[in-house]
Design a protein around this motif. Structure first.
Motif, PDB file in Angstrom:
ATOM      1  N   VAL A 250       0.840  -1.204   0.000  1.00  0.00           N
ATOM      2  CA  VAL A 250       0.000   0.000   0.000  1.00  0.00           C
ATOM      3  C   VAL A 250       0.870   1.248   0.000  1.00  0.00           C
ATOM      4  O   VAL A 250       0.621   2.203  -0.755  1.00  0.00           O
ATOM      5  CB  VAL A 250      -0.948  -0.010   1.217  1.00  0.00           C
ATOM      6  CG1 VAL A 250      -1.586   1.364   1.408  1.00  0.00           C
ATOM      7  CG2 VAL A 250      -2.023  -1.073   1.039  1.00  0.00           C
TER       8      VAL A 250
ATOM      9  N   VAL B 267       2.362   1.791  -3.500  1.00  0.00           N
ATOM     10  CA  VAL B 267       1.391   2.292  -4.470  1.00  0.00           C
ATOM     11  C   VAL B 267       1.088   3.765  -4.195  1.00  0.00           C
ATOM     12  O   VAL B 267       0.965   4.582  -5.127  1.00  0.00           O
ATOM     13  CB  VAL B 267       0.102   1.453  -4.434  1.00  0.00           C
ATOM     14  CG1 VAL B 267      -0.973   2.079  -5.320  1.00  0.00           C
ATOM     15  CG2 VAL B 267       0.394   0.025  -4.883  1.00  0.00           C
ATOM     16  N   ARG B 268       0.962   4.130  -2.930  1.00  0.00           N
ATOM     17  CA  ARG B 268       0.722   5.530  -2.594  1.00  0.00           C
ATOM     18  C   ARG B 268       1.888   6.414  -3.035  1.00  0.00           C
ATOM     19  O   ARG B 268       1.703   7.561  -3.442  1.00  0.00           O
ATOM     20  CB  ARG B 268       0.485   5.678  -1.088  1.00  0.00           C
ATOM     21  CG  ARG B 268      -0.856   5.114  -0.613  1.00  0.00           C
ATOM     22  CD  ARG B 268      -1.088   5.400   0.866  1.00  0.00           C
ATOM     23  NE  ARG B 268      -2.388   4.938   1.314  1.00  0.00           N
ATOM     24  CZ  ARG B 268      -3.518   5.618   1.149  1.00  0.00           C
ATOM     25  NH1 ARG B 268      -3.492   6.816   0.579  1.00  0.00           N
ATOM     26  NH2 ARG B 268      -4.664   5.124   1.569  1.00  0.00           N
TER      27      ARG B 268
ATOM     28  N   ARG C 171       1.437   7.032  -6.712  1.00  0.00           N
ATOM     29  CA  ARG C 171       0.383   8.027  -6.928  1.00  0.00           C
ATOM     30  C   ARG C 171       0.873   9.436  -6.609  1.00  0.00           C
ATOM     31  O   ARG C 171       0.599  10.386  -7.356  1.00  0.00           O
ATOM     32  CB  ARG C 171      -0.831   7.677  -6.073  1.00  0.00           C
ATOM     33  CG  ARG C 171      -1.879   8.784  -5.969  1.00  0.00           C
ATOM     34  CD  ARG C 171      -2.332   9.290  -7.342  1.00  0.00           C
ATOM     35  NE  ARG C 171      -3.251   8.379  -7.971  1.00  0.00           N
ATOM     36  CZ  ARG C 171      -3.421   8.286  -9.299  1.00  0.00           C
ATOM     37  NH1 ARG C 171      -2.676   9.014 -10.126  1.00  0.00           N
ATOM     38  NH2 ARG C 171      -4.287   7.458  -9.803  1.00  0.00           N
TER      39      ARG C 171
ATOM     40  N   GLU D 220      -7.925   0.421   1.444  1.00  0.00           N
ATOM     41  CA  GLU D 220      -6.904   1.439   1.696  1.00  0.00           C
ATOM     42  C   GLU D 220      -6.479   2.175   0.431  1.00  0.00           C
ATOM     43  O   GLU D 220      -5.882   3.253   0.519  1.00  0.00           O
ATOM     44  CB  GLU D 220      -5.689   0.791   2.343  1.00  0.00           C
ATOM     45  CG  GLU D 220      -5.941   0.208   3.720  1.00  0.00           C
ATOM     46  CD  GLU D 220      -4.686  -0.373   4.327  1.00  0.00           C
ATOM     47  OE1 GLU D 220      -3.851   0.404   4.817  1.00  0.00           O
ATOM     48  OE2 GLU D 220      -4.539  -1.611   4.298  1.00  0.00           O
ATOM     49  N   LEU D 221      -6.779   1.605  -0.734  1.00  0.00           N
ATOM     50  CA  LEU D 221      -6.324   2.209  -1.991  1.00  0.00           C
ATOM     51  C   LEU D 221      -7.451   2.810  -2.825  1.00  0.00           C
ATOM     52  O   LEU D 221      -7.205   3.299  -3.919  1.00  0.00           O
ATOM     53  CB  LEU D 221      -5.589   1.157  -2.837  1.00  0.00           C
ATOM     54  CG  LEU D 221      -4.248   0.666  -2.287  1.00  0.00           C
ATOM     55  CD1 LEU D 221      -3.680  -0.421  -3.183  1.00  0.00           C
ATOM     56  CD2 LEU D 221      -3.256   1.822  -2.161  1.00  0.00           C
TER      57      LEU D 221
ATOM     58  N   VAL E  23      -6.817   6.090  -4.189  1.00  0.00           N
ATOM     59  CA  VAL E  23      -5.556   6.177  -4.921  1.00  0.00           C
ATOM     60  C   VAL E  23      -5.698   5.652  -6.343  1.00  0.00           C
ATOM     61  O   VAL E  23      -5.112   6.192  -7.287  1.00  0.00           O
ATOM     62  CB  VAL E  23      -4.458   5.382  -4.177  1.00  0.00           C
ATOM     63  CG1 VAL E  23      -3.152   5.388  -4.961  1.00  0.00           C
ATOM     64  CG2 VAL E  23      -4.249   5.950  -2.779  1.00  0.00           C
TER      65      VAL E  23
END
Length: 230
Positions: free
Chosen positions: A113, A116-117, A120, A139-140, A143
């Motif tokens: 996570v 990936v953040r 982004r 959580e995504l 995003v």
């Protein structure tokens, strides 16, 4: 390098996923005139794709060899892996509209996570699609732009086949969950016969989700065609 015939077939699709390093900038620019182009980006595993070498154990973030795909599961929290993913994302996004984030289920969830953040934050306008990663969607959801539900109706392992009823219920559940989060949903299916491909296309049509039906190696630019209406 992909032949021009393959590129012309890809151009018929509204959205395509490519290994961007296998195409020239000019080819990708031409493809983007007709299609939304996503580059492939593996998050939880290291792959020997295009110009990216991958010798198991050669990098400090390598954890375990995945013999089924010739890849290596990674420590997604390792700084060197973060640098590698950023570099590969930068290469892909130089000539595409976004990336398909693959292997989200292969590494530590919290570290995945965070990674990936990080992508982004670095590319706020890029289209980010997840390949599955269902356990991370909560959580995504703010995003991502969308989710690819791989093996939506059919699987390639051990051989191409329609999912049993519980498998079909599972992907239906996640299709609805993806839509409830306001994310775009697309599908990918596998078939080795026209009859199996027809089943995959028919179920996707009933659920109102676009699917691409191909072989295990994804080497059919046009996929298995949708059969004409009866």
């Amino acid at each position: 390098m992909p032949c021009q015939d393959s590129l012309s077939v890809l151009a018929r699709h509204a959205m395509v996923v490519v290994q961007s390093g296998l195409y020239t900038p000019a080819q990708l620019s031409a493809l983007r005139r007709t299609s939304r182009v996503l580059g492939y980006l593996s998050v939880g595993e290291d792959h020997p794709l295009g110009t990216w070498p991958c010798v198991p154990g050669s990098a400090p973030y390598h954890v375990a060899h995945n013999a089924a795909w010739g890849s290596v599961r990674v420590d997604a929290a390792h700084p060197a892996w973060h640098a590698t993913v950023r570099a590969r994302a930068r290469d892909a996004l130089a000539h595409t509209d976004g990336v398909l984030l693959d292997t989200l289920d292969s590494a530590d969830p919290a570290a995945t996570v965070a990674l990936v953040r990080e992508v982004r934050a670095a590319w706020p306008r890029a289209a980010l699609y997840a390949n599955r990663g269902f356990g991370l969607l909560g959580e995504l959801s703010g995003v991502l732009d969308g989710v690819l539900i791989e093996a939506f109706s059919t699987t390639h392992a051990p051989t191409p086949a329609l999912h049993p009823p519980d498998g079909l219920a599972y992907t239906t559940h996640w299709l609805r969950a993806v839509r409830a989060l306001g994310l775009d949903a697309v599908a990918l299916d596998y078939a080795d016969t026209p009859a199996l491909a027809a089943l995959a296309h028919a179920r996707a049509a009933r659920e109102g989700v676009p699917t691409f039906v191909s072989n295990r190696t994804l080497s059919l630019p046009g996929g298995h065609p949708c059969p004409p209406p009866a």
